[in-house]
Design an enzyme around this catalytic site. Structure first.
Site, PDB file in Angstrom:
ATOM      1  CG  PHE A  72      46.423  -1.157  15.980  1.00 57.72           C
ATOM      2  CD1 PHE A  72      46.882  -0.704  17.194  1.00 57.72           C
ATOM      3  CD2 PHE A  72      45.563  -2.238  15.968  1.00 57.72           C
ATOM      4  CE1 PHE A  72      46.502  -1.304  18.383  1.00 57.72           C
ATOM      5  CE2 PHE A  72      45.163  -2.858  17.145  1.00 57.72           C
ATOM      6  CZ  PHE A  72      45.642  -2.388  18.356  1.00 57.72           C
ATOM      7  CE  LYS A 115      40.385   7.285  21.782  1.00 57.52           C
ATOM      8  NZ  LYS A 115      40.770   8.679  21.424  1.00 57.52           N
ATOM      9  CD  GLU A 161      47.968  11.425  23.158  1.00 59.21           C
ATOM     10  OE1 GLU A 161      47.344  12.340  22.577  1.00 59.21           O
ATOM     11  OE2 GLU A 161      47.416  10.392  23.596  1.00 59.21           O
ATOM     12  CG  HIS A 196      39.503   3.796  21.393  1.00 61.23           C
ATOM     13  ND1 HIS A 196      39.271   4.606  20.309  1.00 61.23           N
ATOM     14  CD2 HIS A 196      40.799   3.363  21.257  1.00 61.23           C
ATOM     15  CE1 HIS A 196      40.346   4.662  19.550  1.00 61.23           C
ATOM     16  NE2 HIS A 196      41.288   3.926  20.112  1.00 61.23           N
ATOM     17  CG  HIS A 227      44.779   8.486  20.434  1.00 66.63           C
ATOM     18  ND1 HIS A 227      43.699   8.418  19.581  1.00 66.63           N
ATOM     19  CD2 HIS A 227      45.251   7.203  20.541  1.00 66.63           C
ATOM     20  CE1 HIS A 227      43.520   7.162  19.176  1.00 66.63           C
ATOM     21  NE2 HIS A 227      44.442   6.412  19.757  1.00 66.63           N
ATOM     22  CB  CYS A 254      42.575   4.516  16.598  1.00 69.29           C
ATOM     23  SG  CYS A 254      42.186   2.832  17.136  1.00 69.29           S
TER      24      CYS A 254
END
Length: 407
Positions: free
Chosen positions: A395, A331, A312, A336, A301, A161
């Site tokens: 990831f 998002k 985060e 996403h 994010h 991502c």
């Protein structure tokens, strides 16, 4: 002194629309675009944020539309829009000096599910000869280059991502090295496949609010329970500032900093202290010669998953201390878009700087835990300082941060 890198063009295809103006208006409304998705009917999670009113044949012609999957189609259209926005004429540029770097997180699983189905039934003769060229990730960059006549370095980045943000950072390096004069940088992804939705559902990564999908994506909210699948593409035209000024180009922002770092912790879970994110944030600030106090916006994010948002928040607290800048997270509105998310966020950060405004986070009602962010909610807020940070984490603990300033 190191040359500065300018953003001269923006192109978008997202659930919020196909222009910068439409996207900006949707962000400022701060309402989720999630809805029931016919493609996912019958699955435990049957909703997503979808690109609508997109006619691939009308945009690209029947031949390209037929041979390309959605993520390639989105990339080509976004690149065309970005080039036009930058007042560039593809036929007039030196093609060997124009590069394309796009982030793509995964193969197109819809195509693969169909083609593997033919094999499973013992019918290899039914497998499409277009199966590979329409779905291989690198074809997003390849088709953009063919469409626009860009003959410079051409490749994709794949860091889950963070892919789109990584692409923008690597594109800047190509300009600083002198390898290119212009780079079309961004990302594209269409993850609305039944296999993708099933995989993320089995991992407990998706929100289960199928009765109220518009309330599902809620970054940093105490009641968050997972992300919402999205799709789309974003492309930025990057040039050395001197090159842009020499041709009288519209300079929309300056890309001053790029930082990256790895958690080296877990295949899918972030380090709880945001270790790699902290490294990427600090590297971007140092690269830009900026202090934390110079930053007026964090485009987070913000996936709306319990672990990622907490990590985060921990990273931002470690870097900014008690003076965390206003935080937004797109998002909540568009879902996403996985490998494209970092590129879309980069464009949104440039738009926030241009409009001197921080958009609100959709569905945010209040946060929990020890880390208290200054989350913008309800309505947009004026931007007080001239630097904006865009965070992307993926990831494998792959983290990328971009820092933009007003030109």
């Amino acid at each position: 002194m190191r040359p500065e890198v300018a953003v001269t063009g923006l192109g978008l295809v997202t659930p919020a629309g196909h222009t910068a103006e439409a996207n900006w208006a949707a962000l400022c409304r701060g309402r989720s675009l999630a809805a029931t998705d016919p493609e996912l009917a019958g699955l435990p999670v049957d909703f997503s944020c979808q690109v609508t009113d997109f006619d691939a044949a009308a945009e690209l012609g029947r031949s390209l539309a037929r041979r390309a999957d959605g993520f390639i189609q989105f990339a080509v259209v976004a690149a065309r829009r970005a080039v036009a926005d930058a007042a560039l004429e593809p036929g007039a540029w030196p093609p060997q000096r124009v590069g394309v770097v796009l982030g793509v997180g995964a193969n197109s699983l819809s195509t693969y599910v169909t083609e593997f189905g033919h094999l499973g039934l013992g019918r290899p003769d039914r497998v499409s000869p277009l199966a590979l060229p329409r779905s291989v990730p690198s074809m997003a960059a390849g088709e953009v280059a063919m469409d626009l006549g860009a003959q410079g370095p051409n490749f994709i980045t794949s860091s889950a991502c963070a892919s789109g943000a990584t692409a923008v950072g690597v594109a800047r390096d190509l300009l600083l090295s002198g390898a290119c004069d212009i780079v079309l940088a961004g990302g594209s992804e269409s993850a609305r496949s039944r296999m993708t939705a099933t995989c993320f559902t089995r991992m407990r990564a998706l929100s289960r609010r199928r009765d109220h999908p518009q309330l599902a994506s809620r970054p940093f909210d105490a009641a968050r329970d997972g992300f919402v699948l999205g799709e789309g593409a974003a492309v930025l035209v990057l040039e050395r500032l001197s090159h842009a000024r020499a041709r009288g180009a519209p300079v929309q922002a300056v890309l001053r900093g790029y930082g990256a770092g790895a958690d080296a912790h877990h295949p899918v879970a972030p380090h709880p202290d945001g270790r790699g994110a902290v490294q990427a944030l600090r590297a971007a600030l140092e690269d830009a010669a900026c202090e934390p106090a110079d930053v007026g916006l964090v485009n987070a994010h913000g996936t709306s998953t319990p672990l990622n948002d907490a990590a985060e928040a921990a990273a931002l607290t470690r870097v900014f201390g008690d003076d965390i800048p206003p935080v937004t997270a797109a998002k909540g509105v568009i879902g996403h878009a996985l490998g494209a998310a970092g590129a879309i966020q980069a464009v949104y950060t440039v738009l926030a700087l241009r409009h001197r405004t921080v958009p609100p986070v959709a569905n945010f009602e209040g946060q929990d835990g020890d880390h208290k962010l200054d989350v913008v909610a309800g309505s947009p807020r004026p931007l007080g300082k001239g630097a904006g940070i865009s965070c992307s984490f993926g990831f494998g603990g792959q983290n990328a941060v971009l820092l933009f300033t007003s030109h």
